[in-house]
Design a protein around this motif. Structure first.
Motif, PDB file in Angstrom:
ATOM      1  N   ASP A  63       0.858  -1.187   0.000  1.00  0.00           N
ATOM      2  CA  ASP A  63       0.000   0.000   0.000  1.00  0.00           C
ATOM      3  C   ASP A  63       0.896   1.239   0.000  1.00  0.00           C
ATOM      4  N   PHE A  64       0.280   2.413  -0.017  1.00  0.00           N
ATOM      5  CA  PHE A  64       1.024   3.667  -0.068  1.00  0.00           C
ATOM      6  C   PHE A  64       0.750   4.555   1.151  1.00  0.00           C
ATOM      7  N   SER A  65       0.371   3.939   2.278  1.00  0.00           N
ATOM      8  CA  SER A  65       0.013   4.748   3.450  1.00  0.00           C
ATOM      9  C   SER A  65       1.190   5.569   3.963  1.00  0.00           C
ATOM     10  N   LEU A  66       2.393   5.047   3.875  1.00  0.00           N
ATOM     11  CA  LEU A  66       3.592   5.796   4.268  1.00  0.00           C
ATOM     12  C   LEU A  66       4.586   5.945   3.122  1.00  0.00           C
ATOM     13  N   LEU A  67       4.372   5.245   2.041  1.00  0.00           N
ATOM     14  CA  LEU A  67       5.281   5.282   0.897  1.00  0.00           C
ATOM     15  C   LEU A  67       4.824   6.396  -0.042  1.00  0.00           C
ATOM     16  N   GLN A  68       5.216   7.617   0.299  1.00  0.00           N
ATOM     17  CA  GLN A  68       4.700   8.796  -0.406  1.00  0.00           C
ATOM     18  C   GLN A  68       5.824   9.596  -1.051  1.00  0.00           C
ATOM     19  N   THR A  69       6.833   8.892  -1.522  1.00  0.00           N
ATOM     20  CA  THR A  69       7.930   9.515  -2.247  1.00  0.00           C
ATOM     21  C   THR A  69       7.399  10.202  -3.498  1.00  0.00           C
ATOM     22  N   ASN A  70       8.077  11.261  -3.886  1.00  0.00           N
ATOM     23  CA  ASN A  70       7.676  11.951  -5.111  1.00  0.00           C
ATOM     24  C   ASN A  70       7.672  10.982  -6.297  1.00  0.00           C
ATOM     25  N   TYR A  71       6.579  10.984  -7.056  1.00  0.00           N
ATOM     26  CA  TYR A  71       6.416  10.158  -8.254  1.00  0.00           C
ATOM     27  C   TYR A  71       6.572   8.659  -7.967  1.00  0.00           C
TER      28      TYR A  71
END
Length: 450
Positions: free
Chosen positions: A185-193
Motif C-alpha cells: 500500500d502507499f500509506s507511508l510510501l509517499q515519495t515523489n512520483y
C-alpha cells in the motif's frame, strides 16, 4: 453530495479501542464511516484495535459486532501462533475465519512478541496459502528480512506489506522484482512520483490503496492516487480493484462524496480551485533525483512546478534540499536560480550553516538585502546550533529590520518552543512559521498555545 468517478477500497483501516489514544483521535466505527463519506471511499478492510492492542481472539469477536454496523466494512482477522493455548491451530483458524465471514488476515509479530519465521508460523502461512486468504502485516512489525523469508517459502501466499516508508524504496524494490506474491500500500510510501515509478517497473496489479486511518488522513492518502500521472484504468486497480481481487470480493459500489467543491475537484485530480500557497518545499537542483540518501525522483524545479500546476498550487516557498542537508551556500545559489526562473511563483528561503559560514552577516545581507529574498529557514537537525544561539544574532537583526519571515523546524530539540518564544519577543517584526507543527495532536496543540 457529489458523484466522483473512482471507486476506493481502503486496505489499511482500524476500528476499536487502543491504549494511549489522544482525546481528539477518532476510533468509533461511526466516525470512521463519516470520514469515508467525506472522502468518497466506498469500502474498507478493517482490523480490530482490540486485537492489536489487547488480544486477537477477543478483538476478532469485538470486530464482528462493528462490521454489523455497515456492509461497506470487511473484516481483517488477526492471527497469532497457538503456542500457549491462547489461539487456534491453523485448521481451526481457517474455520473461524470462514464462519465469521472475514476476507483477509493480519498479524502483529512485534506487538504480539513472536518470531514470524517458518518454525513458528509456517503451518499458518501454508493454511492461508491453501485457502487463498491474503495476509497483511505492517512493515514496522516484521522487517524486510522476515518478509522475504515468508515470500520465498510460500510463493502462493499473497502477502500485503503495509506502511513501507519513504526512504525504504531501495530495500523494497528488489523484493518486488523477485516475488510476484508481494503487494504494497502507499500509506507511508509517499515519495515523489513513487506510484509512477512503481508502475513503470512492476505494473499496476500489486499495489493497493491504504490510508492508515484513523491515525492518518484518509483524504491525503487518496490524493496521492488521484493526482498520479497514470491511466484511469491503473488508478482504478490501485484505488480498489486489486484489493477486491485479492479478497475475492466484487468491486464495491461507487460512493457519493459528502463534501464541498474543492474536495470534489481534488478527487477528480483537478487543480484545487482555492488559492494555495505552499510555505514549505524542498526542491532539488536541476536534474536532481536524490538527496541525503533519500530517493526523490523528478524532484527538480521543472518537474515539481509541473506537479504544483497540476494540483493547483499557485505559489511556493523553496528551501533546496542541498542547502537543508549538506551545503547551505551552494543551496542558496540553487534557491536563487529557482526564484529567477519562476519569479511569479517561487519565494526563497535562505539557509546559513554556521559550522561552515564564517561571516553570517555577509551571507544574510547578500541574499536578503541585495537579492531581496524574504525567507529564513533554520534546521537544527543538520547543524546542532540552537535557533537563538548568539552566532545567529546578525541574521536575526537583518530579519527584524526588514520584516522577514522564518520557517523553523518543529521539535528539533528540547526547549525549541521556548527558544522560538524568546526570538519572537526579541524580534517582533519577524513572522515565525513552525513547520511540521500539525504532525500529531500533541504537537499541534502545544504549538497552537504558543
Amino acid at each position: 453530495d457529489f458523484i466522483v468517478g473512482m471507486i476506493y477500497f481502503d486496505s489499511n483501516m482500524c476500528v476499536g479501542k487502543q491504549g494511549l489514544k489522544h482525546p481528539m483521535e477518532l476510533w468509533k466505527t461511526e466516525d470512521v464511516l463519516s470520514v469515508m463519506e467525506q472522502c468518497a471511499v466506498s469500502a474498507a478492510l478493517v482490523y480490530s484495535g482490540w486485537s492489536k492492542d489487547y488480544a486477537p481472539r477477543y478483538g476478532n469477536e469485538r470486530l464482528m459486532k462493528e462490521l454489523q454496523k455497515n456492509d461497506r466494512l470487511y473484516g481483517c482477522y488477526t492471527i497469532l501462533p497457538n503456542l500457549y493455548g491462547d489461539f487456534f491451530d491453523p485448521d481451526e483458524m481457517v474455520r473461524d475465519i470462514k464462519e465469521k465471514g472475514f476476507v483477509a488476515t493480519k498479524m502483529f509479530p512485534g506487538s504480539h512478541k513472536f518470531t514470524p519465521d517458518e518454525r513458528t508460523m509456517g503451518y499458518y502461512y501454508s493454511a492461508l496459502e491453501k485457502e487463498n486468504i491474503p495476509l497483511l502485516v505492517d512493515s514496522s512489525e516484521i522487517g524486510f528480512s522476515y518478509a522475504e523469508h515468508i515470500l520465498e517459502r510460500h510463493p502462493d501466499l499473497k502477502l500485503l506489506l503495509l506502511g513501507v516508508g519513504w526512504g525504504e524504496e531501495r530495500k523494497i524494490f528488489p523484493l518486488l522484482r523477485e516475488y510476484q506474491n508481494l503487494y504494497l500500500d502507499f500509506s507511508l510510501l509517499q515519495t515523489n512520483y513513487v506510484i509512477e515509478r512503481m508502475l513503470q517497473n512492476y505494473g499496476a496489479d500489486r499495489f493497493v490503496f491504504g490510508s492508515g486511518m484513523p491515525k492518518m488522513s484518509l483524504g491525503a492518502a487518496r490524493s496521492l492516487i488521484d493526482y498520479a500521472q497514470i491511466s484511469q484504468g491503473d488508478k482504478q486497480k490501485i484505488a480498489g480493484g486489486n484489493l477486491a481481487r485479492l479478497c475475492g470480493l466484487p468491486i464495491p459500489k461507487l460512493q457519493k462524496m459528502k463534501n464541498d467543491d474543492i474536495a470534489k475537484g481534488a478527487a477528480e485530480g483537478k487543480p484545487i480551485s482555492a488559492f494555495v500557497f505552499d510555505s514549505h518545499t524542498h526542491i532539488l537542483e536541476e536534474g536532481g533525483h536524490c538527496g541525503g540518501g533519500y530517493a526523490m525522483p523528478n524532484g527538480d524545479l521543472e518537474h515539481m512546478d509541473a506537479l504544483f500546476t497540476r494540483m493547483g498550487v499557485d505559489q511556493y516557498c523553496v528551501a533546496p534540499w542541498l542547502g537543508i542537508w549538506t551545503d547551505s551556500e551552494a543551496g542558496n545559489e540553487v534557491m536563487l536560480d529557482m526564484v529567477h526562473k519562476k519569479p511569479e511563483k517561487a519565494v526563497g528561503y535562505v539557509l546559513i550553516d554556521p559550522n561552515y559560514v564564517d561571516d553570517i552577516e555577509l551571507e544574510a545581507s547578500k541574499y536578503h538585502l541585495d537579492h531581496k529574498v524574504p525567507g529564513i529557514k533554520m534546521f537544527y537537525g543538520r547543524t546542532h546550533v540552537r535557533y537563538n544561539d548568539p552566532v545567529f544574532d546578525p541574521w536575526w537583526k537583518i530579519a527584524n529590520g526588514n520584516s522577514l519571515f522564518a520557517l523553523l523546524d518543529y521539535g528539533s530539540y528540547p526547549g525549541y518552543l521556548q527558544d522560538v518564544e524568546e526570538l519572537a519577543l526579541r524580534y517582533p517584526n519577524v513572522s515565525f512559521f513552525l513547520d511540521h507543527a500539525g504532525r500529531d495532536f500533541n504537537g499541534a496543540i502545544s504549538n497552537a498555545r504558543y
